[in-house]
Enzyme design. Structure first.
Site, mmCIF file in Angstrom:
data_model
loop_
_atom_site.group_PDB
_atom_site.id
_atom_site.type_symbol
_atom_site.label_atom_id
_atom_site.label_comp_id
_atom_site.label_asym_id
_atom_site.label_seq_id
_atom_site.Cartn_x
_atom_site.Cartn_y
_atom_site.Cartn_z
ATOM 1 N N THR A 1 0.825 -1.208 0.000
ATOM 2 C CA THR A 1 0.000 0.000 0.000
ATOM 3 C C THR A 1 0.858 1.256 0.000
ATOM 4 O OG1 THR A 1 -1.802 1.191 1.113
ATOM 5 C CG2 THR A 1 -0.227 0.072 2.547
ATOM 6 N N ASN B 1 -0.686 3.989 1.240
ATOM 7 C CA ASN B 1 -1.496 4.814 2.139
ATOM 8 C C ASN B 1 -1.136 4.548 3.613
ATOM 9 O OD1 ASN B 1 -3.762 5.553 3.819
ATOM 10 N ND2 ASN B 1 -4.909 5.904 1.937
ATOM 11 N N GLY C 1 -2.429 5.664 6.400
ATOM 12 C CA GLY C 1 -3.588 5.425 7.273
ATOM 13 C C GLY C 1 -4.056 3.984 7.182
ATOM 14 N N LYS C 2 -4.148 3.482 5.968
ATOM 15 C CA LYS C 2 -4.576 2.098 5.771
ATOM 16 C C LYS C 2 -3.591 1.149 6.450
ATOM 17 C CE LYS C 2 -5.748 0.950 1.451
ATOM 18 N NZ LYS C 2 -6.127 1.002 -0.006
ATOM 19 N N GLU D 1 -3.178 1.365 -11.053
ATOM 20 C CA GLU D 1 -4.484 1.053 -10.463
ATOM 21 C C GLU D 1 -5.528 1.100 -11.560
ATOM 22 O OE1 GLU D 1 -6.398 1.941 -7.014
ATOM 23 O OE2 GLU D 1 -4.663 1.724 -5.712
ATOM 24 N N ASP E 1 -8.398 -2.693 -1.175
ATOM 25 C CA ASP E 1 -9.009 -1.591 -1.918
ATOM 26 C C ASP E 1 -10.260 -1.170 -1.179
ATOM 27 O OD1 ASP E 1 -7.720 -0.633 -4.358
ATOM 28 O OD2 ASP E 1 -7.663 -2.767 -4.856
ATOM 29 N N PHE F 1 -7.753 9.302 8.864
ATOM 30 C CA PHE F 1 -7.238 9.776 7.574
ATOM 31 C C PHE F 1 -8.391 9.870 6.577
ATOM 32 C CE2 PHE F 1 -7.451 5.928 4.937
ATOM 33 C CZ PHE F 1 -7.690 4.960 5.906
ATOM 34 N N GLY F 2 -8.084 10.345 5.398
ATOM 35 C CA GLY F 2 -9.051 10.355 4.296
ATOM 36 C C GLY F 2 -10.385 10.995 4.665
ATOM 37 N N HIS G 1 -15.021 -0.945 8.284
ATOM 38 C CA HIS G 1 -15.022 -1.804 7.098
ATOM 39 C C HIS G 1 -13.702 -2.577 7.001
ATOM 40 C CE1 HIS G 1 -13.234 2.033 6.437
ATOM 41 N NE2 HIS G 1 -12.860 1.810 5.205
#
Ligand code: ITT
Length: 179
Positions: free
Chosen positions: A6, A8, A10-11, A35, A64, A138-139, A163
């Site tokens: 990743t 990202n 945060g992820k 992507e 994703d 985040f996001g 999620h």
């Protein structure tokens, strides 16, 4: 030990914490890959994992995810990453200014490859707030409200119900059983 591909932060932070809950160490690898723009997250995840299967250290997974707003016909959905980088949270709030149906959900698809593609899905429902609230996460976290608080106001609690937690939990339980 598992590698998470990743870009990202945060992820990665969240997935690493969830891994700790299940006794699985998760390390990050940032490999750039094209992507694919597809009509569903499952298709994006399947294509991404296939593109990475010969490039990534093993065992590895990717994730994703996206924010879906039914009153905007599912926007930003599979375009979440791009929409976040362009119009951001303020842009979403503007689009939602006169919208009374504020329902929204996050979806996450975790993809794992071991010669075959395995997909694990998680979803959490909430609402789009009227203002940006909170500075954790985040996001889209500062505009996603779950039971009266945004994800950005929750901090670590988000990891109990998100999620990502649901998809990672399904994946890790399956993975632990394999070993
Ligand atoms: P990688 O593909 O490199 O992992 P990315 O940021 O491009 O990173 P995605 O394609 O999955 O990740 O895009 C999902 C976007 O949706 C992400 O950039 C966030 O803006 C948003 N998003 C996903 N999960 C979120 C969460 O838990 N909280 C807030 N925003 C989230």
């Amino acid at each position: 030990m598992l590698y998470f591909i990743t870009s990202n932060d945060g992820k990665y932070r969240e997935a690493k914490r969830i891994g700790e809950m299940y006794g699985v160490k998760i390390e990050r690898v940032d490999i750039h890959y094209p992507e694919h723009q597809e009509t569903s997250l499952r298709r994006v995840a399947r294509l991404s994992i296939t593109a990475l299967k010969d490039l990534a250290p093993k065992p590895f997974f990717l994730e994703d995810s996206g924010l879906f707003i039914p009153s905007l016909n599912g926007f930003p959905g599979v375009y979440s990453s791009y929409v976040y980088k362009t119009i951001g949270n303020e842009g979403i709030l503007k689009l939602m200014r006169d919208v009374t149906d504020r329902r929204a959900y996050f979806k996450s698809i975790v993809a794992f490859f071991d010669g075959r593609v395995h997909l694990f899905e998680g979803k959490v429902s909430g609402r789009i707030s009227f203002q940006i609230k909170g500075n954790k996460g985040f996001g889209f976290d500062p505009i996603f409200e779950y039971r009266g608080r945004t994800f950005a106001e929750m901090g670590d609690e988000k990891n109990q119900i998100s999620h990502r937690r649901k998809a990672m939990e399904k994946f890790l339980k399956w993975y632990i059983n394999l070993r």
